[in-house]
Scaffold this active site. Structure first.
Site, short mmCIF file in Angstrom:
data_model
loop_
_atom_site.label_atom_id
_atom_site.label_comp_id
_atom_site.label_asym_id
_atom_site.label_seq_id
_atom_site.Cartn_x
_atom_site.Cartn_y
_atom_site.Cartn_z
NE ARG A 225 -6.36 -16.62 -5.53
CZ ARG A 225 -5.03 -17.01 -5.77
NH1 ARG A 225 -4.44 -16.66 -6.75
NH2 ARG A 225 -4.34 -17.10 -4.58
CG HIS A 273 -1.90 -20.48 -9.89
ND1 HIS A 273 -3.33 -20.51 -9.27
CD2 HIS A 273 -1.30 -19.69 -9.09
CE1 HIS A 273 -3.06 -19.59 -8.17
NE2 HIS A 273 -2.12 -19.02 -8.28
P1 NAP Z 1 -3.53 -6.95 -1.87
O1 NAP Z 1 -2.27 -6.20 -1.39
O2 NAP Z 1 -4.48 -7.28 -0.75
O3 NAP Z 1 -4.34 -6.01 -2.83
C1 NAP Z 1 -5.45 -5.97 -3.38
C2 NAP Z 1 -6.18 -4.82 -4.12
O4 NAP Z 1 -7.37 -5.21 -4.47
C3 NAP Z 1 -5.91 -3.70 -3.23
O5 NAP Z 1 -5.59 -2.47 -3.99
C4 NAP Z 1 -7.73 -3.59 -3.08
O6 NAP Z 1 -8.10 -2.39 -2.64
C5 NAP Z 1 -8.09 -4.01 -4.34
N1 NAP Z 1 -9.41 -4.53 -4.04
C6 NAP Z 1 -10.11 -5.52 -3.31
N2 NAP Z 1 -11.27 -5.58 -3.26
C7 NAP Z 1 -11.67 -4.54 -4.06
C8 NAP Z 1 -12.96 -4.18 -4.91
N3 NAP Z 1 -14.09 -4.81 -4.36
N4 NAP Z 1 -13.13 -3.47 -5.83
C9 NAP Z 1 -11.84 -2.58 -5.93
N5 NAP Z 1 -10.74 -3.03 -5.50
C10 NAP Z 1 -10.42 -3.96 -4.77
O7 NAP Z 1 -3.00 -8.03 -2.74
P2 NAP Z 1 -1.96 -8.46 -3.25
O8 NAP Z 1 -0.67 -9.15 -2.52
O9 NAP Z 1 -1.47 -7.25 -4.24
O10 NAP Z 1 -2.49 -9.75 -4.23
C11 NAP Z 1 -3.44 -9.62 -5.11
C12 NAP Z 1 -4.07 -10.92 -5.66
O11 NAP Z 1 -3.05 -11.52 -6.40
C13 NAP Z 1 -3.96 -12.21 -4.51
O12 NAP Z 1 -5.20 -12.07 -3.91
C14 NAP Z 1 -4.10 -13.38 -5.29
O13 NAP Z 1 -5.24 -13.75 -5.64
C15 NAP Z 1 -3.35 -12.89 -6.58
N6 NAP Z 1 -2.12 -13.52 -6.63
C16 NAP Z 1 -1.69 -14.47 -7.80
C17 NAP Z 1 -0.59 -15.11 -7.84
C18 NAP Z 1 -0.31 -16.10 -9.12
O14 NAP Z 1 0.85 -16.62 -8.86
N7 NAP Z 1 -1.07 -16.04 -10.19
C19 NAP Z 1 0.33 -15.02 -6.80
C20 NAP Z 1 0.17 -14.10 -5.85
C21 NAP Z 1 -0.97 -13.40 -5.64
P3 NAP Z 1 -7.53 -1.52 -1.47
O15 NAP Z 1 -6.19 -0.90 -1.56
O16 NAP Z 1 -8.43 0.06 -1.35
O17 NAP Z 1 -7.93 -2.19 -0.16
#
Ligand code: NAP
Length: 310
Positions: A225, A273
């Site tokens: 993001r 994006h």
């Molecule tokens: P997810 O499964 O919720 O994973 C989030 C990760 O971030 C987890 O490992 C979490 O830690 C870590 N995290 C959250 N807050 C943190 C903090 N304060 N300090 C350290 N680590 C932290 O999410 P996901 O499905 O992998 O997706 C991640 C992000 O990718 C989405 O939120 C979205 O913004 C982005 N995204 C972008 C696109 C695009 O096309 N560009 C597409 C899809 C998603 P824990 O494991 O300890 O909970």
């Protein structure tokens, strides 16, 4: 009695999702009335995109869950009218798309493909890039997407470090967490991939100090993001050559304004994006499975932790 499923997203999405969602619900054994318009007090589930017209959840008095079509939930998680369970999108095709985008951009910088593209000039200038084992990659955010990308990169031979909020064990990946873990993860990041969600805690994770902690000549890749990065600090680090290149898919303001310095910067690649998209066929199965679970009293998958904001 059929369950009433409200599809609350743009018309374009309805066009994409109506057929796959009907098929997936049928395959999951759920008899449903699926529509874009239903009396709120009769709605059992809302399939939701945060840019839909539905912003007040108060009238949806019997709704059992809101099922987000997007992986990121920052535009709904803080909605004070939402008291129902909120599930985010975890879609195998979305994950696969992200693995492909991240791996492709890591390999571009690792192999210095730009160097050779810029030298189609008749001169036989040999330069041998390092192999993967000599190029440490760090991923901030080791959730669904970060883990899948980390494992794919590790399988190619990259030494991968992953950083998350809570401690983890992921095969083939050195896992770090917490503030001290972040400093160590950044210090070894010749290529840094940001896959954190947008929350108040992750805002400007990559600020001037974090950029300084990275090795000279490192590359930043952000499909997470926009607000994860302090843009002024990144531009300054690029200008002084400390950061060699930034490949950015997401921005604080989207679409990225035409006069934003990122567009014209020679060391920045902007993609609009598109790193990865939820795909209707596979995402519909995830939604149908969650509705089936709700109807059979089983726990929902992929529930958002409202306190943590993701
Ligand atoms: P997810 O499964 O919720 O994973 C989030 C990760 O971030 C987890 O490992 C979490 O830690 C870590 N995290 C959250 N807050 C943190 C903090 N304060 N300090 C350290 N680590 C932290 O999410 P996901 O499905 O992998 O997706 C991640 C992000 O990718 C989405 O939120 C979205 O913004 C982005 N995204 C972008 C696109 C695009 O096309 N560009 C597409 C899809 C998603 P824990 O494991 O300890 O909970």
């Amino acid at each position: 009695m059929p369950v009433n499923v409200l599809f609350a997203a743009t018309e374009e999405r309805w066009h994409d999702y109506e057929t796959p969602l009907r098929t997936a619900l049928e395959e999951a054994g759920v008899t449903a009335t699926l529509a874009t318009d239903l009396p709120p007090e009769e709605v059992d589930y809302i399939v939701y995109a945060p840019n839909s017209d539905v912003q007040d959840f108060t009238p949806f008095t019997r709704c059992k869950a809101v099922l987000n079509l997007w992986a990121g939930v920052e535009n709904i998680v803080g909605n004070p009218t939402l008291t129902q369970p909120l599930a985010r999108m975890v879609d195998p095709s979305l994950t696969q798309g992200m693995v492909e985008w991240v791996t492709g951009h890591v390999l571009r910088h690792h192999l210095d493909i730009d160097f050779f593209l810029a030298r189609q000039n008749g001169k036989w200038e040999r330069y041998i890039p390092p192999i993967a084992s000599e190029r440490p990659v760090t991923i901030l955010g080791m959730g669904e997407l970060g883990t899948a990308c980390g494992q794919a990169l590790a399988a190619l031979g990259f030494p991968v470090t992953g950083w998350s909020r809570s401690p983890k064990q992921i095969e083939g990946v050195t896992c770090l967490h917490g503030t001290e873990g972040l400093t160590r993860a950044l210090a070894r990041a010749q290529i840094l991939v940001l896959l954190l969600p947008k929350t108040p805690e992750t805002e400007s994770t990559l600020d001037a100090a974090a950029l300084d902690a990275m090795p000279e000549g490192a590359v930043v890749i952000n499909p997470g993001r926009g607000p994860l990065i302090d843009d002024d600090a990144l531009l300054a680090a690029l200008d002084r050559g400390h950061i060699r290149h930034a490949t950015l898919d997401v921005f604080r303001e989207e679409p990225l304004p035409a006069d934003h310095p990122y567009w014209a910067h020679p060391q920045v690649t902007v993609t609009p994006h598109i790193a990865s998209e939820t795909r209707p066929d596979t995402a519909s199965r995830v939604i149908a499975e969650n509705i089936r679970r709700g109807e059979e009293g089983e726990p929902f998958l992929h529930l958002v932790d409202r306190d943590q904001g993701y």
